[in-house]
Scaffold this motif. Structure first.
Motif, PDB file in Angstrom:
ATOM      1  N   LEU A  31      45.711  36.338  29.816  1.00 14.00           N
ATOM      2  CA  LEU A  31      44.961  36.787  30.994  1.00 14.00           C
ATOM      3  C   LEU A  31      45.525  36.176  32.270  1.00 14.00           C
ATOM      4  CD1 LEU A  31      41.256  36.615  29.724  1.00 14.00           C
ATOM      5  CD2 LEU A  31      42.426  38.667  30.549  1.00 14.00           C
ATOM      6  N   GLN A  32      45.845  34.879  32.214  1.00 15.32           N
ATOM      7  CA  GLN A  32      46.344  34.189  33.398  1.00 15.32           C
ATOM      8  C   GLN A  32      47.766  34.596  33.752  1.00 15.32           C
ATOM      9  OE1 GLN A  32      45.798  30.053  32.383  1.00 15.32           O
ATOM     10  NE2 GLN A  32      43.701  30.013  33.128  1.00 15.32           N
ATOM     11  N   ALA A  33      48.572  34.911  32.728  1.00 15.78           N
ATOM     12  CA  ALA A  33      49.971  35.260  32.965  1.00 15.78           C
ATOM     13  C   ALA A  33      50.146  36.678  33.477  1.00 15.78           C
ATOM     14  CB  ALA A  33      50.785  35.072  31.685  1.00 15.78           C
ATOM     15  N   ALA A  34      49.175  37.552  33.186  1.00 17.17           N
ATOM     16  CA  ALA A  34      49.281  38.958  33.592  1.00 17.17           C
ATOM     17  C   ALA A  34      49.170  39.083  35.106  1.00 17.17           C
ATOM     18  CB  ALA A  34      48.189  39.778  32.912  1.00 17.17           C
ATOM     19  N   ARG A  35      50.126  39.751  35.710  1.00 15.03           N
ATOM     20  CA  ARG A  35      50.126  39.943  37.161  1.00 15.03           C
ATOM     21  C   ARG A  35      49.490  41.279  37.503  1.00 15.03           C
ATOM     22  NH1 ARG A  35      55.728  38.505  39.882  1.00 15.03           N
ATOM     23  NH2 ARG A  35      54.277  38.263  41.633  1.00 15.03           N
ATOM     24  N   GLY A  36      48.652  41.276  38.539  1.00 15.26           N
ATOM     25  CA  GLY A  36      47.991  42.511  38.937  1.00 15.26           C
ATOM     26  C   GLY A  36      47.064  43.005  37.842  1.00 15.26           C
ATOM     27  N   GLY A  37      47.209  44.269  37.462  1.00 17.02           N
ATOM     28  CA  GLY A  37      46.370  44.857  36.417  1.00 17.02           C
ATOM     29  C   GLY A  37      47.086  44.969  35.095  1.00 17.02           C
ATOM     30  N   GLY A  38      47.929  43.998  34.793  1.00 19.35           N
ATOM     31  CA  GLY A  38      48.672  44.011  33.544  1.00 19.35           C
ATOM     32  C   GLY A  38      47.771  44.079  32.325  1.00 19.35           C
ATOM     33  N   GLU A  49      47.345  39.164  44.853  1.00 19.73           N
ATOM     34  CA  GLU A  49      46.290  39.514  43.900  1.00 19.73           C
ATOM     35  C   GLU A  49      44.890  39.143  44.361  1.00 19.73           C
ATOM     36  OE1 GLU A  49      47.455  38.230  39.831  1.00 19.73           O
ATOM     37  OE2 GLU A  49      49.332  37.593  40.788  1.00 19.73           O
ATOM     38  N   GLY A  50      44.797  38.413  45.464  1.00 23.82           N
ATOM     39  CA  GLY A  50      43.494  37.997  45.953  1.00 23.82           C
ATOM     40  C   GLY A  50      43.103  36.628  45.410  1.00 23.82           C
ATOM     41  N   ALA A  51      42.186  35.970  46.128  1.00 20.60           N
ATOM     42  CA  ALA A  51      41.776  34.620  45.749  1.00 20.60           C
ATOM     43  C   ALA A  51      41.104  34.585  44.383  1.00 20.60           C
ATOM     44  CB  ALA A  51      40.842  34.045  46.813  1.00 20.60           C
ATOM     45  N   SER A  52      40.461  35.683  43.988  1.00 21.79           N
ATOM     46  CA  SER A  52      39.763  35.712  42.701  1.00 21.79           C
ATOM     47  C   SER A  52      40.719  35.555  41.519  1.00 21.79           C
ATOM     48  CB  SER A  52      38.974  37.018  42.552  1.00 21.79           C
ATOM     49  OG  SER A  52      39.851  38.137  42.588  1.00 21.79           O
TER      50      SER A  52
END
Length: 324
Positions: A81-88, A276-279
């Motif tokens: 989950l953390q490694a996925a960039r954007g909506g990966g 990706e935004g602060a979230s």
């Protein structure tokens, strides 16, 4: 007129003196109040550094392996989950990928952490005033984390590269990383790892120890295994949630490989927030809190149980033999 004279009844004076002294002796001594989780080490046995070190190694290694084996799939999901960039898209196959290689690193790392933490903690508790026990726990946790980082970081790099599908075996991962990125590739994200793990270790163990001491003081008895596990779960979940942004940064820096998408901690934070935004800094917080909460429960439960078993096997001192 006869001169005035001052008469003194020596008998009555001397007889009243003991009464005064008795009254003075009978005045109760005021005891200095202790803090909520203060530690009294006056009646403990002399500090045995090497035995404490050995028992810490055994207890820490045992607890670390049990936790890692039981909760590895949750950790894998969190990493992806953390490694996925954007909506990966998140792949849910191979959730135990890299477990064997990771245990090979977790065992000595956990053993080293607790092996350093326990004697450091006990030495500090005997040195510092009772009301500064939290300082002893915070300091011992940070020192233990620093020592264990020399094993944890290469283990974490290999594990996360395997969890994200870059490699299929730990030996191959070590060989490729070393050949393509050099020895320093195995320590990718080291500063971000310390930025996450030193506060994490210090805060988690401090919360756990202070809650245990407070609970013992209120209940006036030793804690049982379920109570240790419950306090460990709370300490782990709370610390895991607070340190999630640091964990996201550490993960991104460790899995980027030779691509070098990020030039350091500050650049990593700025890039994530911009793209990706602060979230995105809270990615994986659910699995992380679940994983560390359950992991804290298992770890501290197994740790305290193992420490108690080892303590029961210690040879008795002369003082203890006389008391029996």
């Amino acid at each position: 007129m006869a001169p005035l004279t001052l008469s003194v009844d020596v008998k009555s004076s001397s007889s009243s003196a003991p009464d005064v002294s008795n009254r003075l002796v009978q005045i109760p001594q005021l005891k200095k109040s202790k803090g909520f989780a203060s530690v009294n080490t006056e009646n403990e046995n002399p500090f045995d550094f090497f035995r404490t070190l050995f028992e810490g190694f055994v207890a820490g290694g045992t607890a670390g392996v049990v936790v890692e084996t039981a909760l590895y799939p949750i950790d894998t999901i969190k990493t992806r989950l953390q490694a996925a960039r954007g909506g990966g898209k998140i792949v849910l196959k191979g959730l135990y990928s890299g477990l064997a290689g990771n245990i090979a690193g977790v065992l000595p790392a956990s053993a080293l952490f607790v092996g350093v933490y326990e004697p450091t903690k006990q030495k500090l508790l005997k040195t510092l005033p009772d009301h500064l026990s939290a300082v002893a726990h915070l300091t011992a946790g940070a020192i233990g984390g620093l020592a264990a980082s020399l094993i944890r970081v290469p283990t974490e790099v290999v594990k996360q590269r395997m969890q994200t599908g870059q490699f299929t075996s730990a030996p191959n991962a070590v060989r490729v990383i070393a050949s393509q990125e050099g020895f320093k590739g195995l320590f990718a994200g080291y500063r971000s790892f310390l930025l996450r793990d030193l506060p994490f270790d210090a805060i988690q163990f401090c919360i756990y120890e202070q809650l245990c001491l407070g609970y013992k003081r209120a209940a006036r008895r030793e804690l049982n295994d379920p109570e240790n596990a419950l306090i460990g779960a709370f300490a782990g979940a709370l610390t895991g949630a607070v340190t999630t942004p640091l964990d996201v940064i550490k993960t991104r820096l460790m899995v980027q490989g030779s691509a070098k998408q990020y030039q350091g901690i500050v650049d990593c934070v700025q890039t994530i927030v911009r793209e990706e935004g602060a979230s995105a800094l809270l990615k994986g917080i659910g699995p992380r809190v679940l994983w560390i909460g359950i992991g804290g429960s298992i770890f501290f439960g197994v740790l305290e149980s193992t420490k108690r078993t080892l303590a029961q096997r210690r040879p008795k001192t002369v003082k203890e033999s006389k008391e029996d």
